[in-house]
Design an enzyme around this catalytic site. Structure first.
Site, PDB file in Angstrom:
ATOM      1  N   CYS A  66      10.461  13.288 -30.893  1.00 49.80           N
ATOM      2  CA  CYS A  66       9.197  13.240 -30.132  1.00 49.80           C
ATOM      3  C   CYS A  66       8.312  14.476 -30.367  1.00 49.80           C
ATOM      4  O   CYS A  66       8.704  15.597 -30.044  1.00 49.80           O
ATOM      5  CB  CYS A  66       9.486  13.101 -28.643  1.00 49.80           C
ATOM      6  N   VAL A 107       9.322  11.113 -22.219  1.00 51.28           N
ATOM      7  CA  VAL A 107       9.663  12.517 -22.418  1.00 51.28           C
ATOM      8  C   VAL A 107       8.415  13.195 -22.984  1.00 51.28           C
ATOM      9  O   VAL A 107       7.591  12.511 -23.606  1.00 51.28           O
ATOM     10  CB  VAL A 107      10.852  12.680 -23.401  1.00 51.28           C
TER      11      VAL A 107
END
Ligand SMILES: N[C@@H](CCC(=O)N[C@@H](CS)C(=O)NCC(=O)O)C(=O)O
Length: 220
Positions: A15, A55
């Site tokens: 990410c 997230v």
């Protein structure tokens, strides 16, 4: 400003939004722990602390903070020295370009996931145009966004450049960045805080992520 005792960053290895927080933590020399999850198959405890199911979440002495740009602002307030310009307008402009980077990350994701040539070309063009736009904002004297010192806005663009470099290396996709932009990217990717912001096998993890998209990128 009182500092917390414990920071736990909930992460997904691939990410870019998590990575910007890690870079800021590394740059500031702040201790933290990382907990990796897959937000697409979230454990129950994660759903309970992440209102958007995304997230990063930073647990600050157990209290959850979500949204990467907000996490960065919190870290910058609590851990000196600030990585923002002092001037309010310049600071606000840096925040605006942070938002812009999130849009570019989305365009990059669309390019990686595009299912046919038309969708790929559209995403590629919009990403390239966006990069040119931010390129026009760079201080003439680099190497970073605003000159010789790395700031929060730089922490945010580094994950995008890291992925663009891998996409160029493995799939020959060249976003045709200007010379100044390439200087910015090279300088960021050479920073220790950036190099240590991903897992050791990040290249494989990222390539696997791209392959799982089964996009046009793989066959062009
Ligand atoms: N605006 C969010 C974006 C974060 C984001 O998109 N995270 C992705 C992983 S890179 C995620 O958790 N996706 C899970 C989902 O959308 O369900 C931020 O800046 O923190």
């Amino acid at each position: 400003m009182s500092q917390p005792n414990k920071l736990e960053l909930v992460s997904f290895k691939v990410c870019p939004f998590v990575q910007r927080s890690v870079i800021a933590l590394n740059e500031k020399g702040v201790a933290y722990t990382l907990t990796h999850i897959n937000p697409h198959e979230p454990p129950d405890w994660f759903s309970a602390i992440s209102p958007l199911g995304k997230v990063p979440v930073l647990l600050v002495d157990g209290k959850p903070l979500f949204e990467s740009a907000v996490i960065l602002e919190y870290l910058d307030e609590v851990y000196p020295p600030s990585l923002h310009p002092a001037d309010p307008l310049q600071k606000a402009q840096h925040r605006a370009w942070v938002e812009f980077c999130s849009e570019l990350v989305t365009r990059q994701f669309h390019m990686l996931s595009a299912k046919d040539a038309a969708a790929f070309d559209e995403a590629y063009d919009s990403l390239r145009n966006g990069l040119q736009r931010v390129g026009g904002e760079l201080a003439a004297a680099g190497p970073f966004f605003a000159g010789s010192s790395l700031q929060l806005v730089d922490c945010v663009y580094a994950p995008l450049f890291m992925r663009l470099a891998l996409v160029k290396k493995h799939f020959g996709v060249d976003l045709q960045m200007s010379e100044r932009m390439q200087v910015w990217s090279d300088a960021l990717l050479a920073q220790e805080a950036v190099k240590t912001s991903v897992v050791e096998d990040f290249e494989d993890v990222f390539l696997n992520f791209v392959k799982m998209r089964e996009g046009y990128l793989l066959e062009r």
